[in-house]
Design a protein around this motif. Structure first.
Motif, PDB file in Angstrom:
ATOM      1  N   LEU A 146      17.761  51.606   9.269  1.00 17.59           N
ATOM      2  CA  LEU A 146      16.667  50.802   9.825  1.00 17.59           C
ATOM      3  C   LEU A 146      16.649  50.884  11.338  1.00 17.59           C
ATOM      4  N   GLN A 149      13.494  50.968  13.638  1.00 15.37           N
ATOM      5  CA  GLN A 149      12.618  49.811  13.768  1.00 15.37           C
ATOM      6  C   GLN A 149      12.868  49.162  15.129  1.00 15.37           C
ATOM      7  N   TYR A 152      15.297  45.956  15.600  1.00 16.35           N
ATOM      8  CA  TYR A 152      16.650  45.878  15.062  1.00 16.35           C
ATOM      9  C   TYR A 152      17.766  45.978  16.096  1.00 16.35           C
ATOM     10  N   ARG A 196      16.358  44.533   4.453  1.00 15.07           N
ATOM     11  CA  ARG A 196      15.382  45.413   3.820  1.00 15.07           C
ATOM     12  C   ARG A 196      14.100  44.665   3.455  1.00 15.07           C
ATOM     13  N   ALA A 199      12.207  44.437   6.655  1.00 18.05           N
ATOM     14  CA  ALA A 199      11.563  45.708   6.990  1.00 18.05           C
ATOM     15  C   ALA A 199      10.333  45.940   6.124  1.00 18.05           C
ATOM     16  N   ARG A 209       6.136  41.399  14.351  1.00 17.26           N
ATOM     17  CA  ARG A 209       7.201  41.488  13.360  1.00 17.26           C
ATOM     18  C   ARG A 209       7.371  40.142  12.651  1.00 17.26           C
TER      19      ARG A 209
END
Length: 313
Positions: A146, A149, A152, A196, A199, A209
């Motif tokens: 990830l 992203q 993160y 997850r 995401a 986000r």
């Protein structure tokens, strides 16, 4: 000399509170030797002996050895140099004692076995590099795949414990408990699941986000404070507001699928270990504590379930 008042060893004992035996020992050690002796052979001391004895007593109470005290009294080394060196040595001893206290406290709290005590001791003595590797391994197990992203890297930083060079006993205890969570496979799996899900909620380009837990935490704060029943009609506006905010963030319509999706995120987040990790992280890093989300997540989960259609029979 003849005009000075001289003290017998008994008078020194009364003035200083030290025993005659102790003063005699200090005299024989060269710390406070007698000035002369009486015609009958008894030791006599000049007026400065009182101050020297009080200095010797103070330095002994501070833990200095007799050899070092003798050098101070004989002006072979300055008192401030000795004080600085001894203070530094004590600081090292205090850090060691804090580590030992923390290990024993955690071991007693857990009812640890000998092998577990040995492991706690090892974790308390990890180097900065070893601690960093342990944390990197934990966070890597959550955020691997990830990394592209944008948010993160910030999330990783915000979840990274950094034990200071001179930690308090409480910080060491928190670190030891945090290590246990970092190495717990079930907790790792739960945190990876949350990452997850997070995401997956961000697969619409250009939208802010989303964070389902943050939306719920902020949306139900006043309802929690007021003691509002999550299953009662008074909670309807709160549920509608939170659902609307989550729908906006994910770019999805408010329907049964969206509500099931949000409920799945909350079920994954409703783990007391998650709040515990954040509390321990705050203690280790010296941040304010009390940012737990479990009460808010539990409240909204009950509210949302009460408004979900019953399964068809």
């Amino acid at each position: 000399m003849s005009g000075e008042t001289h003290h017998t060893i008994g008078e020194l004992a009364r003035r200083t509170g030290l025993s005659v035996k102790t003063i005699r020992y200090y005299a024989d050690s060269g710390l406070v030797p007698p000035t002369d002796r009486s015609p009958a052979g008894y030791r006599r001391y000049d007026p400065g002996a009182v101050a020297r004895l009080e200095l010797v007593r103070t330095l002994r109470e501070l833990g200095l050895d007799l050899a070092t005290i003798r050098r101070v009294v004989n002006k072979e080394v300055s008192l401030h140099e000795v004080a600085a060196a001894h203070a530094e040595a004590l600081a090292v001893q205090i850090r060691v004692l804090r580590l030992r206290q923390a290990v024993l406290t955690v071991a007693a709290r857990r009812g640890a076995s000998p092998a577990e005590v040995d492991e706690l001791h090892r974790m308390a003595h990890l180097t900065t590099r070893e601690r960093g590797q342990l944390v990197a391994d934990f966070l890597g197990s959550i955020f691997d795949d990830l990394g592209d992203q944008p948010a993160y890297p910030g999330a990783i930083v915000s979840m990274t414990p950094e034990l200071p060079d001179d930690p308090t006993t409480g910080q060491i205890e928190a670190w030891l408990e945090l290590v246990g969570l970092c190495r717990d496979p079930e907790f790792r799996g739960r945190m990876r699941q949350l990452a997850r899900q997070h995401a997956a909620d961000h697969d619409v380009p250009g939208l802010p986000r989303p964070d389902a837990v943050a939306v719920v935490r902020d949306g139900v704060a006043s309802a929690l404070a007021a003691g509002l029943d999550p299953t009662g009609p008074g909670a309807d506006p709160v549920v509608a507001t939170v659902i609307g905010r989550y729908a906006d963030l994910t770019g999805r319509a408010d329907d049964a699928d969206l509500r099931q999706r949000l409920l799945a995120r909350l079920d994954a987040a409703n783990d007391p270990r998650r709040d515990r990790y954040l509390d321990l992280l705050s203690v280790v890093n010296g941040w304010p504590t009390g940012g737990g989300v479990a009460p808010a997540v539990d409240w909204f989960s009950r509210a949302l379930r009460a408004r979900m259609p019953s399964p068809a029979r």
